[in-house]
Design a protein around this motif. Structure first.
Motif, short mmCIF file in Angstrom:
data_model
loop_
_atom_site.label_atom_id
_atom_site.label_comp_id
_atom_site.label_asym_id
_atom_site.label_seq_id
_atom_site.Cartn_x
_atom_site.Cartn_y
_atom_site.Cartn_z
N SER A 30 0.83 -1.22 0.00
CA SER A 30 0.00 0.00 0.00
C SER A 30 0.85 1.25 0.00
CB SER A 30 -0.89 0.01 1.24
OG SER A 30 -1.69 -1.12 1.25
N THR A 32 2.19 4.69 1.52
CA THR A 32 2.52 4.95 2.93
C THR A 32 2.33 6.44 3.25
OG1 THR A 32 4.81 5.26 2.31
CG2 THR A 32 4.20 3.07 3.09
N PRO A 50 4.54 3.11 -2.30
CA PRO A 50 4.90 1.93 -1.51
C PRO A 50 6.39 1.63 -1.69
CG PRO A 50 3.42 1.35 -3.32
CD PRO A 50 3.60 2.81 -3.37
N SER A 107 -3.27 -2.77 -4.31
CA SER A 107 -2.87 -2.89 -2.90
C SER A 107 -4.15 -2.83 -2.06
CB SER A 107 -1.94 -1.75 -2.53
OG SER A 107 -2.67 -0.55 -2.36
#
Ligand SMILES: *[C@@H]1O[C@H](CO)[C@@H](O)[C@H](O)[C@H]1NC(C)=O
Ligand SMILES: *[C@@H]1O[C@H](CO)[C@@H](O)[C@H](O)[C@H]1NC(C)=O
Ligand SMILES: *[C@@H]1O[C@H](CO)[C@@H](O)[C@H](O)[C@H]1NC(C)=O
Ligand SMILES: *[C@@H]1O[C@H](CO)[C@@H](O)[C@H](O)[C@H]1NC(C)=O
Ligand SMILES: *[C@@H]1O[C@H](CO)[C@@H](O)[C@H](O)[C@H]1NC(C)=O
Length: 319
Positions: A30, A32, A50, A107
């Motif tokens: 994913s 951040t 990510p 993600s």
């Protein structure tokens, strides 16, 4: 409490396990550091890429109004931010989420906490213009400008905190609060003052960012601005006039006393002097000022009157 902690730990572990599984099955990690950047009701969602997966990644960012479903705003974007401002209401409550996508994989979502627009947005500074007027300084304060709706349609019961100080003496700053956008401060003339203003909202007691410090000099004292000073001057003038009048009356009294001495005079002279006094009184009422000359010619006849003569004539001329 202890039970709650246990549940939290369990959920956290489960999440970590699932994330590990995702990694194992080749799913994308994913984005951040997902964060909301909201200034004056503008709203941008921002994130970082990510780790270790930067190639061919796009992002999908969505928002959700309080009682509705998520709606997508940014799709297939390679940017690390998404602008939501035009979709939002300044009184709304929203949550946001973003995920990374690549071809047919995606993600997991990273969401934000609920964002209450009018409570959580950062309010920018008001703008302040200074207009010196004699020793007064007029402050014209403009509300912060919101990206959606006007400031006063979102916030009411506003107060401005105005801090001001003589240039170079910031430690002696004074401050005041005012609900008005136009404030006039009575200051010292010909002095340079600096001002800084921020807004306080009634709702949520929000404080805006402070305005930039602006400085301006006051001008010389202007009398027209202070009618009470003119009144004071007029009063002083009147007091002086009354004093002078009293003095004159006192001098006239002295002269009158002189014209009617205590020592008894021959009868014809007394009569004559009484006549004289009558004409003097008439002269005082200023109906027959020519009588003054009359008097002068007669005082010549007296023996002791030469000294008292001149001041009488002088004074009457002044009257
Ligand atoms: C990213 O790659 C580095 C090595 O290049 C590795 O040490 C690190 O664990 C990786 N991180 C993730 C989240 O895969
Ligand atoms: C990225 O996409 C290009 C073509 O769109 C492809 O040739 C390349 O292999 C892709 N890179 C990765 C890491 O998937
Ligand atoms: C986004 O990308 C997908 C495939 O990666 C494509 O099918 C879709 O049409 C794209 N959508 C937009 C709005 O570009
Ligand atoms: C205005 O704000 C300043 C700085 O926060 C504070 O020290 C001052 O007490 C406030 N003035 C008033 C009148 O509340
Ligand atoms: C307005 O806000 C002040 C505090 O900033 C508060 O004391 C006052 O009660 C509020 N008045 C109204 C009518 O909301």
């Amino acid at each position: 409490m202890y039970f709650g902690v246990k549940i939290y730990v369990f959920v956290k572990l489960l999440c970590l396990t699932l994330q590990g599984a995702a990694a194992v099955f080749g799913e994308l990690p994913s984005p951040t550091n997902v964060r909301i950047n909201s200034f004056n009701m503008g709203l941008v969602l921002e994130w970082n890429a990510p780790q270790n997966h930067t190639e061919n990644i796009t992002y999908r960012a969505e928002y959700k109004p309080l009682l509705r479903d998520f709606e997508v705003v940014c799709l297939n974007t390679t940017a690390h931010s998404c602008e939501f401002t035009s979709e939002l209401n300044p009184l709304g409550i929203y949550s946001f989420r973003v995920r990374a996508e690549r071809e047919r994989s995606a993600s997991s979502w990273v969401g934000t906490k609920e964002f209450i627009m009018d409570e959580h947005t950062i309010l920018g500074p008001p703008s302040v213009t200074l207009v010196p007027d004699g020793a007064d300084m007029e402050l014209n304060i403009e509300d912060p400008v919101l990206r959606i709706k006007t400031f006063r349609r979102v916030y009411n019961n506003l107060t401005f905190n105005i801090t001001y100080w003589k240039d170079g003496q910031e430690e002696k700053a004074e401050s005041m609060k005012s609900p008005l956008q136009k404030v006039v401060l009575n200051l010292e003339p010909l002095t340079r003052y600096c001002f800084q203003v921020y807004v306080l909202t009634g709702r949520f007691s929000k404080q805006s960012q402070p305005s930039i410090v602006t400085c301006e000099s006051t001008k010389a004292y202007s009398w027209e601005k202070h009618p009470w000073l003119i009144a004071l001057g007029a009063f002083a003038g009147m007091a002086v006039t009354v004093g002078v009048l009293c003095l004159i009356v006192w001098r006239c009294y002295r002269v009158a006393r002189f014209l009617k001495p205590k020592a008894t005079l021959p009868e014809h002279l007394t009569e004559f002097l009484l006549d004289q006094r009558r004409s003097f009184l008439a002269m005082q009422s200023r109906t027959q000022p020519e009588e003054v000359y009359h008097e002068v010619s007669i005082l010549f006849l007296g023996t002791e009157t030469d000294d008292g003569d001149r001041p009488l004539v002088d004074k009457t001329n002044h009257l």
